[in-house]
Each structure stands twice: as structure tokens, then as C-alpha cells.
Design an enzyme around this catalytic site. Sequence first.
Site, PDB file in Angstrom:
ATOM      1  N   HIS A 122       0.901  -1.321   0.038  1.00 25.10           N
ATOM      2  CA  HIS A 122      -0.002  -0.185  -0.133  1.00 25.10           C
ATOM      3  C   HIS A 122       0.789   1.197   0.160  1.00 25.10           C
ATOM      4  O   HIS A 122       2.211   1.320   0.531  1.00 25.10           O
ATOM      5  CB  HIS A 122      -0.741   0.075   1.469  1.00 25.10           C
ATOM      6  CG  HIS A 122      -1.957   0.965   1.310  1.00 25.10           C
ATOM      7  ND1 HIS A 122      -1.623   2.110   1.784  1.00 25.10           N
ATOM      8  CD2 HIS A 122      -3.234   0.787   1.147  1.00 25.10           C
ATOM      9  CE1 HIS A 122      -2.933   2.763   1.865  1.00 25.10           C
ATOM     10  NE2 HIS A 122      -3.736   2.163   1.370  1.00 25.10           N
ATOM     11  N   ASP A 199       3.263  -4.716   7.958  1.00 26.50           N
ATOM     12  CA  ASP A 199       1.944  -3.979   7.952  1.00 26.50           C
ATOM     13  C   ASP A 199       0.615  -5.003   7.956  1.00 26.50           C
ATOM     14  O   ASP A 199       0.352  -5.694   7.224  1.00 26.50           O
ATOM     15  CB  ASP A 199       2.031  -3.250   6.639  1.00 26.50           C
ATOM     16  CG  ASP A 199       0.676  -2.702   6.303  1.00 26.50           C
ATOM     17  OD1 ASP A 199      -0.450  -2.577   6.965  1.00 26.50           O
ATOM     18  OD2 ASP A 199       0.629  -2.058   5.284  1.00 26.50           O
ATOM     19  N   GLN A 202      -4.428  -5.505   6.952  1.00 23.88           N
ATOM     20  CA  GLN A 202      -5.347  -6.508   6.555  1.00 23.88           C
ATOM     21  C   GLN A 202      -5.372  -7.713   6.942  1.00 23.88           C
ATOM     22  O   GLN A 202      -6.055  -8.743   6.914  1.00 23.88           O
ATOM     23  CB  GLN A 202      -5.381  -6.756   4.932  1.00 23.88           C
ATOM     24  CG  GLN A 202      -5.376  -5.489   4.012  1.00 23.88           C
ATOM     25  CD  GLN A 202      -6.599  -4.871   4.138  1.00 23.88           C
ATOM     26  OE1 GLN A 202      -7.787  -5.597   4.529  1.00 23.88           O
ATOM     27  NE2 GLN A 202      -6.860  -3.365   3.793  1.00 23.88           N
ATOM     28  N   LYS A 225     -10.461  -0.922  10.432  1.00 26.64           N
ATOM     29  CA  LYS A 225     -10.509  -2.167   9.588  1.00 26.64           C
ATOM     30  C   LYS A 225     -10.927  -3.435  10.498  1.00 26.64           C
ATOM     31  O   LYS A 225     -11.056  -4.605  10.115  1.00 26.64           O
ATOM     32  CB  LYS A 225      -9.523  -2.499   8.923  1.00 26.64           C
ATOM     33  CG  LYS A 225      -8.816  -1.369   7.832  1.00 26.64           C
ATOM     34  CD  LYS A 225      -7.724  -1.833   6.984  1.00 26.64           C
ATOM     35  CE  LYS A 225      -7.297  -0.655   6.157  1.00 26.64           C
ATOM     36  NZ  LYS A 225      -7.928  -0.068   5.221  1.00 26.64           N
ATOM     37  N   CYS A 363      -4.602   2.146  -3.784  1.00 28.61           N
ATOM     38  CA  CYS A 363      -3.281   2.921  -2.958  1.00 28.61           C
ATOM     39  C   CYS A 363      -2.365   1.906  -3.403  1.00 28.61           C
ATOM     40  O   CYS A 363      -1.516   1.853  -2.373  1.00 28.61           O
ATOM     41  CB  CYS A 363      -3.570   3.031  -1.564  1.00 28.61           C
ATOM     42  SG  CYS A 363      -4.910   4.187  -1.282  1.00 28.61           S
TER      43      CYS A 363
END
Length: 405
Positions: A122, A199, A202, A225, A363
Amino acid sequence: MLDIESIRQQFPILDQKVYGKPLIYFDNAASSQKPLRVIDALSKYYKEEHSNVHRGVHFLSQRATDKFEAVRKESQAFINAEHDHEIIFTRGVTESINLVASSFGKVFIEEGDEVLISAMEHHSNIVPWQLMCNDWGAVLKVIPVNDEGELIMEEVDQILSGKTKIVAVNHVSNTLGTVNPIEEIITKAHKVGAAVLIDGAQSGPHMKVDVQALNCDFYCLSSHKMYGPTGIGVLYGKEEWLDQMPPYHGGGEMIETVTFEETTYNGLPFKFEAGTPNIADTIAFGEALGFINDLGIEEIAHWEMELHNYAVDKLMDIEGLRFVGTAKEKASVISFLVGDIHPYDIGTILDQQGVAVRTGQHCTQPLMDRFKIPGTVRASFAVYNTKAEVDAFVEALKKAVQMLS
Ligand code: 7TS
């Protein structure tokens, strides 16, 4: 087995029509909806509990501080961090990565050093490292991606060297749904002495994460999220790194003593939390973690993958549809294109039928360039989605394709 209907009832936003059609919300990778317990916690906080934290001796301030700090412990437990002071509250993954890039860069990056990311990051896991590389004369290296949307791991061995100071990759790709082999990346990076930032934007909502078992150095989560409010996230960092890193922002809370000549800094985690924090959203984030824990993250993931596989099966019947991202290890994100129809056109016609999907580059412009496509249509699932919604989505898509072909 989860009772999806009763779960849906906890999400008032889902019970509405858009353009006269029942809302089907398949844009969960961008942000999930919020259950009543999260919404109620926010409202209760402002009605009954608000006060600044860490400062007052009075009742309200102490109670707000206790509730706020309890969420640090809940976050610690959620990812199995060794210490609660390794949990830094930030605005979300974007701020967490900027914090690490800026602060880590100041002490550990010199001219000619290398930072390794992947081709499926991203923008928020690309641009902060570019800024850091520009500041210190370091070089950004990139792990390439194959046609299925998997990292080409053989290349990692070629790229990693004593010059690599930090590796930053996502656990799950927001565009492709690929679950990356982060254990292998962490082991390889540590062999050359590089730190690893994961990261987890997700992965946090969909899989059990154990930062000690992973042995990563930094891990980032965004509450919004994960059924929680916007504006709050978690940066996990190993104490040994955080202790050596300078503060990111200056101000109240992060200091020990201040004179005009010299300031000394507070210990962890407060060294990285300047100013009044996002108290209300942090407390409500605790409720979101409770929501996930009560359902069980494995149960959530199981249902989402069932929806994913069901949807993939149905989508395969649509002529001209091709999936972008067919990795062996996948989470519940489906990106696709149909013929040469522009993804925005499909998204617009789906929207008119009540179906919220995301279209565009998500993104991840370099990844779209890698696949030589302008973007994709992306459907991403959360625990409250149903097979009936998938059926309606597939029908709506067929209609869109018919209109646009
Ligand atoms: N990293 C990944 C893998 C993401 O998916 C996102 C947000 C971010 C970082 C940034 O998180 P934030 O909470 O700081 O904004 N992804 C998306 C998306 O896929 N569509 O909208 C936002």
C-alpha cells in the site's frame, strides 16, 4: 458455527437501502462497519466518562485513564506482545509506519543503507520509506511479485545483504488478498541483521497474530478495519528497538523533565504518545477487540473464506472475468476485471444496485503498473456478509457486464 443473522443485527448500518436496493457492503478491506457495542461505548464515554487521561487525580480522570490503559493490555493480549509498553497508540497503520520510518531512520540509517519493501505494498508502506531514504541517502529495494500475485521469494535472498537495515512488508495484500510468507521473510531478514516491520492492516481483522511467535520487530494495526472506530491504531515495537528510537512528536505526555536547555523523555510507551491521545476511540477500540474475541478470530476467518470460495466459484461463470491475484495462500479479498471494461464503470453500475465494492488502484499504483492494468474491482468480506449477498452481487455484476459489453 457463527449465527450470521444475529451478528448482522449488531450492525445497524447494514439495515438500509441505497437507491431503493438493500445495501450490500463488500468494501471491508477499506473499512469495516461498527457493531452497536462499539457505537455505544463511544456514546457512553462522551455522556458519562470523558476526562483527560494520565493527568488528573480526580475520579473521572482516573477512570478514563484506567479504561484507556486497559485497552493497551487488551491490544497486547490480542497480538501476544511480551510487554504492554510495547503497544503504542497511533492514528492507524499510516501513522505507525511514518513513526517507525522517521524515528528508526534517525538512529539506524546511513548513506548507502538499504530498505526492502515489496511490489504489493500500500502507498502507506512505500512513501514513508521513500521519505526516509531521501533524508539519509538510503536506497529503496523491492521484492518482485509473480503473475499469481505472490512474492518471488528467491529474489529475497539476492536482495538482502548487510546493507539492508529494515524490511517492511504487508502480512496480507489489500489488493490481491495474498497472505505473504512473513515468517520466512523475518527469518531471512534477521540473518542479515535487518529489522522487520509487518503492515498488519489486512491481517488484524482476519487472522490470529502472535508477534512473539513471528518474532517481528514492528507490527501495525488499524482499528477501523477491525470493527473499531477510525483514528486509532496500534504500533507494536520490540522494546529493544523502541528504547533506542527517538520520539516522533514532541509535546505533553512524552516528556520527563523540560527546561529551555534540555528535555528528557518519558519511558515507553509514552515517549511516542505526545499530546492528549484519542481517548474515546481507543476505549471503543477495546470493544471492537472484545467483539472479535467473543466471536473468535478463527471462526471469523473461516466464514469469510467460505464466502470467498463461494464467490470465486460463482464469478468463474462470468464470461471474460479474470481474477487479479490467485495466490495459493489467500484472505477474503477478490480483485477482478471483466474483458476490457473499466473497473470504475463496473463499480458505478454495481453501486446503483446497492452493492458497495471498491474500484481503482487501491493505493497500490506500483502493483497495478506491474500487472499493466488501470485498477481492479475489489470485493472484500467481513463476518456479517452472507451468501445471499454474494448471490445478489453476482447477479448485479452480470447485469453490469451485459450493459457495458
Ligand atoms: N496498509 C494496508 C495493507 C492497507 O490496506 C491500508 C488501508 C493501509 C496500510 C493504510 O491504513 P490506514 O488505516 O492508515 O488508512 N487500505 C485501504 C484500502 O485497501 N482501501 O482503502 C484503504
